[in-house]
Design a protein around this motif. Structure first.
Motif, PDB file in Angstrom:
ATOM      1  N   THR A 189       0.969  -1.097  -0.160  1.00 43.68           N
ATOM      2  CA  THR A 189      -0.333  -0.014   0.267  1.00 43.68           C
ATOM      3  C   THR A 189       0.878   1.283   0.053  1.00 43.68           C
ATOM      4  O   THR A 189       1.793   1.188   0.474  1.00 43.68           O
ATOM      5  N   LEU A 190       0.485   2.183  -0.730  1.00 40.75           N
ATOM      6  CA  LEU A 190       1.105   3.663  -0.786  1.00 40.75           C
ATOM      7  C   LEU A 190      -0.003   4.773  -0.400  1.00 40.75           C
ATOM      8  O   LEU A 190      -0.682   5.255  -1.225  1.00 40.75           O
ATOM      9  N   PRO A 191      -0.378   4.952   0.931  1.00 42.27           N
ATOM     10  CA  PRO A 191      -1.306   5.745   1.362  1.00 42.27           C
ATOM     11  C   PRO A 191      -0.918   6.963   1.077  1.00 42.27           C
ATOM     12  O   PRO A 191       0.313   7.385   0.887  1.00 42.27           O
ATOM     13  N   ALA A 192      -1.924   8.051   1.303  1.00 43.96           N
ATOM     14  CA  ALA A 192      -1.684   9.501   1.094  1.00 43.96           C
ATOM     15  C   ALA A 192      -0.543   9.876   2.025  1.00 43.96           C
ATOM     16  O   ALA A 192      -0.563   9.698   3.173  1.00 43.96           O
ATOM     17  N   GLY A 193       0.446  10.733   1.604  1.00 43.06           N
ATOM     18  CA  GLY A 193       1.598  11.219   2.232  1.00 43.06           C
ATOM     19  C   GLY A 193       2.647  10.294   2.336  1.00 43.06           C
ATOM     20  O   GLY A 193       3.753  10.649   2.905  1.00 43.06           O
ATOM     21  N   ALA A 194       2.653   8.961   1.772  1.00 48.08           N
ATOM     22  CA  ALA A 194       3.781   8.134   1.940  1.00 48.08           C
ATOM     23  C   ALA A 194       4.481   8.413   0.445  1.00 48.08           C
ATOM     24  O   ALA A 194       4.217   8.898  -0.650  1.00 48.08           O
ATOM     25  N   MET A 195       5.764   7.828   0.626  1.00 48.89           N
ATOM     26  CA  MET A 195       6.735   7.719  -0.492  1.00 48.89           C
ATOM     27  C   MET A 195       7.236   6.653  -0.818  1.00 48.89           C
ATOM     28  O   MET A 195       7.636   5.694   0.004  1.00 48.89           O
TER      29      MET A 195
END
Length: 385
Positions: free
Chosen positions: A296-302
């Motif tokens: 998963t790449l949630p909002a705010g992640a890089m």
């Protein structure tokens, strides 16, 4: 001591060395004068005078070498005139020797300058070829913020086998970061094959697995055309990733490459270890079907992918750089800030003694409420110190 302090000390040391080299011909002439005045007439100081133009030849301009040579000849003429021995056989022999060495120094200077010009031309050609092959990602692709960086291990070196690319496709944003075995123009040719195949496959293949297989076939086809894979550096380690449109899913295929990372906005991170290890591209055709792992790449992640120039960088004690350990708990405003901090940190770790090129690609899903923010991002090529 901080990195900047280390840089200042290195630059200062280099400046002192250059100043010493520039002053050395004059010092040799002065030493020759002192030696000549302090020794009997039958003892000659010509070796010191001849050393001056020879030292100047590879480091000075043609005019500068001429000035050093003329100065050495004039000093010898004055010394021999002052002691009344100018017409002597020894003095004439010394002068002929010195003039011959000055002429030889001018030839050496011309050869060195021509070689430097050819080297500079080769560097320009290499840099142009590499920049033509290696794409420059947009700063914003498919609603994601993107930053990429390539760093050469040696100063003024631009030809290498590290690669990265990002594409906005009907299936989402697709990425590749890879490392071709070897260096030089053969490595650049392999990079061109991989990048070209990725650009085409990313648009056409419905699955990330299909993209990986297209790259595999492209390498095999090019290897056959060249008479074997070893003719084009043999194999390529690579990470392929896909971030579908409107989803926080991150699909990753790892073909023998260092594990990428996902950095979360709370400072935690995930090391994306593949469920099944796979051979690099160019070695595993038909061995097994590729299977993408999902994260998963949630909002705010890089998402951060890199080549082994980062993970195999060593300090003076031989300890490897661990990007996961060094980045865990740290927060970054965006991908460009992440890459800047990372390259500074690895340079500090190695003391500026990197032995391998490195390529970095970071992709950030903007935090909610920041989707409209834009960041100016460009490829930065900096030479390791």
């Amino acid at each position: 001591m901080g990195k900047r302090d280390g840089r200042r000390r290195d630059v200062g040391g280099g400046s002192r060395s250059r100043r010493f080299v520039r002053a050395l011909p004059a010092l040799m002439i002065c030493a020759g004068v002192a030696f000549d005045l302090g020794t009997p007439a039958e003892v000659t100081a010509v070796p010191l005078f001849t050393a001056a133009p020879l030292i100047a030849a590879p480091f000075f301009s043609l005019a500068g070498t001429v000035r050093v040579g003329v100065a050495a000849v004039l000093v010898v003429l004055v010394l021999r005139s002052s002691d009344g021995a100018l017409a002597g056989v020894v003095s004439i022999t010394d002068l002929l020797t010195l003039v011959s060495v000055v002429a030889l120094s001018l030839v050496i200077n011309r050869v060195v300058r021509r070689g430097n010009e050819q080297l500079a031309s080769a560097r320009v050609i290499a840099e142009t070829a590499m920049r033509a092959v290696l794409p420059t990602p947009e700063d914003r692709i498919g609603g994601l913020e993107v930053a990429a960086r390539y760093e050469a291990a040696q100063a003024d070196e631009f030809v290498g086998g590290d690669l990265f690319a990002a594409a906005d496709t009907p299936y989402g944003v697709r990425l590749v970061v890879g490392d071709v075995r070897g260096k030089g123009l053969d490595a650049v040719a392999a990079v061109a094959v991989v990048i070209g195949a990725f650009r085409e496959a990313a648009e056409q293949e419905r699955s990330l697995e299909g993209v990986a297989q297209r790259l595999e076939r492209a390498l095999a086809r090019e290897g056959s055309r060249r008479g074997g894979l070893d003719s084009m550096e043999g194999f390529v380690t690579a990470v392929l990733a896909e971030i579908p449109v409107g989803s926080d899913t991150l699909k990753v295929i790892n073909r023998g490459h260092p594990e990428p990372l996902v950095l979360h906005p709370d400072g935690s991170l995930d090391v994306l270890v593949p469920t099944e290890p796979a051979l690099p591209l160019g070695m595993g055709l038909g061995a097994w079907p590729d299977r993408a792992d999902e994260w998963t790449l949630p909002a705010g992640a890089m998402f951060l992918a890199f080549t082994d120039g980062l993970s195999e960088a060593r300090d003076v004690k031989g300890a490897f750089y661990d990007p996961a350990e060094r980045l865990r708990g740290r927060l970054f405003p965006g991908p460009e800030e992440l890459l800047s901090a990372l390259t500074d940190d690895v340079r500090l770790h190695t003391g500026g003694r990197s032995t391998d090129d490195l390529a970095l690609l970071a992709v950030a899903r903007p935090a909610r409420g920041q989707q409209g923010r834009r960041t100016t991002v460009k490829i930065v090529r900096r030479d390791s110190e």
